[in-house]
Enzyme design. Structure first.
Site, short mmCIF file in Angstrom:
data_model
loop_
_atom_site.label_atom_id
_atom_site.label_comp_id
_atom_site.label_asym_id
_atom_site.label_seq_id
_atom_site.Cartn_x
_atom_site.Cartn_y
_atom_site.Cartn_z
N SER A 145 0.85 -1.20 0.00
CA SER A 145 0.00 0.00 0.00
C SER A 145 0.88 1.24 0.00
O SER A 145 1.98 1.23 0.57
CB SER A 145 -0.88 0.03 1.26
OG SER A 145 -1.55 1.27 1.35
N TYR A 159 -1.61 -0.52 10.35
CA TYR A 159 -1.77 -1.09 9.00
C TYR A 159 -0.62 -0.64 8.11
O TYR A 159 0.00 -1.45 7.40
CB TYR A 159 -3.12 -0.64 8.44
CG TYR A 159 -3.33 -0.86 6.95
CD1 TYR A 159 -3.80 -2.08 6.47
CD2 TYR A 159 -3.08 0.17 6.04
CE1 TYR A 159 -4.02 -2.26 5.12
CE2 TYR A 159 -3.30 -0.01 4.68
CZ TYR A 159 -3.78 -1.22 4.22
OH TYR A 159 -3.98 -1.42 2.88
P1 NAP Z 1 -11.54 -5.99 0.09
O1 NAP Z 1 -12.37 -5.46 -1.02
O2 NAP Z 1 -11.91 -5.69 1.51
O3 NAP Z 1 -11.38 -7.60 -0.10
C1 NAP Z 1 -10.62 -8.31 0.82
C2 NAP Z 1 -10.45 -9.73 0.34
O4 NAP Z 1 -9.57 -10.42 1.23
C3 NAP Z 1 -11.75 -10.52 0.32
O5 NAP Z 1 -11.67 -11.45 -0.71
C4 NAP Z 1 -11.71 -11.23 1.69
O6 NAP Z 1 -12.50 -12.41 1.71
C5 NAP Z 1 -10.24 -11.55 1.79
N1 NAP Z 1 -9.73 -11.75 3.14
C6 NAP Z 1 -9.72 -10.88 4.18
N2 NAP Z 1 -9.14 -11.43 5.25
C7 NAP Z 1 -8.75 -12.67 4.89
C8 NAP Z 1 -8.10 -13.74 5.55
N3 NAP Z 1 -7.71 -13.63 6.84
N4 NAP Z 1 -7.87 -14.88 4.89
C9 NAP Z 1 -8.25 -15.01 3.59
N5 NAP Z 1 -8.86 -14.04 2.89
C10 NAP Z 1 -9.12 -12.88 3.55
O7 NAP Z 1 -10.01 -5.50 -0.03
P2 NAP Z 1 -9.26 -4.68 -1.21
O8 NAP Z 1 -9.56 -3.24 -1.01
O9 NAP Z 1 -9.48 -5.33 -2.51
O10 NAP Z 1 -7.74 -4.87 -0.72
C11 NAP Z 1 -6.92 -5.91 -1.24
C12 NAP Z 1 -5.48 -5.62 -0.84
O11 NAP Z 1 -5.12 -4.34 -1.35
C13 NAP Z 1 -5.23 -5.59 0.66
O12 NAP Z 1 -3.98 -6.17 0.95
C14 NAP Z 1 -5.19 -4.11 0.97
O13 NAP Z 1 -4.41 -3.82 2.11
C15 NAP Z 1 -4.56 -3.56 -0.30
N6 NAP Z 1 -4.84 -2.15 -0.55
C16 NAP Z 1 -6.12 -1.70 -0.71
C17 NAP Z 1 -6.35 -0.36 -0.94
C18 NAP Z 1 -7.73 0.21 -1.14
O14 NAP Z 1 -7.87 1.45 -1.13
N7 NAP Z 1 -8.76 -0.61 -1.33
C19 NAP Z 1 -5.28 0.53 -0.98
C20 NAP Z 1 -3.99 0.05 -0.80
C21 NAP Z 1 -3.78 -1.29 -0.59
P3 NAP Z 1 -14.03 -12.38 2.30
O15 NAP Z 1 -14.81 -11.41 1.47
O16 NAP Z 1 -14.51 -13.78 2.14
O17 NAP Z 1 -13.91 -11.93 3.74
#
Ligand code: NAP
Length: 250
Positions: A145, A159
């Protein structure tokens, strides 16, 4: 016929992970889609992956648990063959707020999913992909991130700290695994429109943040998936140990 890449995407059911699965399917990968709880979202994404012509297996399990990670890789190997790609993407933030107000349980959960989970997945991928160990080599992409370098004061410094650790893991592991035929890189997204913001208690966060982003808007999951897919592709054959920032200039 050339062997198709077999790639595990943790957190592949929603958000950035789901966009990555669909993008990789179009690029000729077979996919193992890991997720934690939401069966319906996992099946919906798997259906899109199969429509794109790829084989897809969904595996429910917690990446912060060794048994969950071992099961994920065991099923991948049994159903689709030797794993050649890992996208370490499953992540959580806990509620937004100052460190002084965070609970110990929330701090522990963020460290265990975002750091221990990534380490457990990288360790198993290193074992499975190593050419010396009988694997075909491979590629790991860790989803980090922009928070790793911004620090995220008042929101989630814990985080941000786990994501800085992911960047360091990427640099070190790339050096360790290069001789084994394994490339390791990270993608560091800025604010991306996914459900993650609602989960941390602020669904309008991406729209509000737009004014502070040089490109004037939050990112879309597909824009992060493009960078991940490139790092997994032969086009990136000499790229390892890098953190590719995809944050709209932030
Ligand atoms: P999201 O929409 O909240 O989706 C999270 C995903 O991870 C879901 O598939 C969830 O499954 C799964 N998950 C969560 N905890 C888990 C665990 N303990 N074991 C297995 N699966 C798990 O998240 P996102 O925004 O796409 O983020 C994805 C990545 O990008 C993360 O690493 C996040 O830190 C990074 N990121 C995101 C952003 C942003 O602005 N969105 C920015 C920078 C970095 P379920 O739905 O079944 O719970």
């Amino acid at each position: 016929m050339a062997r198709r890449p077999v790639t595990i995407v943790t957190g592949g059911s929603r958000g950035i992970g789901a966009a990555t699965c669909v993008r990789l399917a179009a690029a000729g990968h077979d996919l193992v889609l890991g997720y934690a709880k939401d069966d319906a979202a996992a099946e919906a994404t798997a259906a899109r992956v199969r429509e794109a012509g790829a084989r897809c297996v969904t595996v429910r399990g917690d990446t912060s648990q060794e048994c969950g990670v071992e099961r994920l890789f065991d099923i991948a190997g049994a159903e689709l063959g030797t794993v050649t790609g890992l996208v370490n993407n499953a992540g959580v933030t806990g509620p937004l707020g100052r460190l002084a107000d965070a609970t110990t349980d929330d701090l522990r959960r963020v460290v265990e999913v975002n750091l221990l989970g990534y380490l457990l997945c990288c360790r198993r991928a290193a074992r499975d992909m190593s050419e010396a160990g009988g694997g075909y080599g491979g590629v790991i992409v860790n989803v980090s991130s922009a928070a790793a370098t911004l620090g995220s004061p008042g929101e989630y410094v814990h985080y941000a700290a786990t994501k800085a650790a992911v960047d360091t893991l990427t640099v070190g592991l790339a050096k360790e695994l290069g001789p084994d035929g394994i490339r390791v890189n990270a993608v560091a997204p800025g604010i991306v429109e996914t459900d993650m913001h609602a989960a941390m208690g602020d669904p309008d966060r991406p729209a509000r943040a737009a004014a502070g982003i040089p490109l004037g808007r939050p990112g879309q999951p597909e824009e992060i998936a493009g960078a991940i897919a490139w790092l997994l592709s032969p086009e990136a054959s000499y790229t390892t140990g890098t953190v590719l920032r995809v944050a709209g200039g932030r």
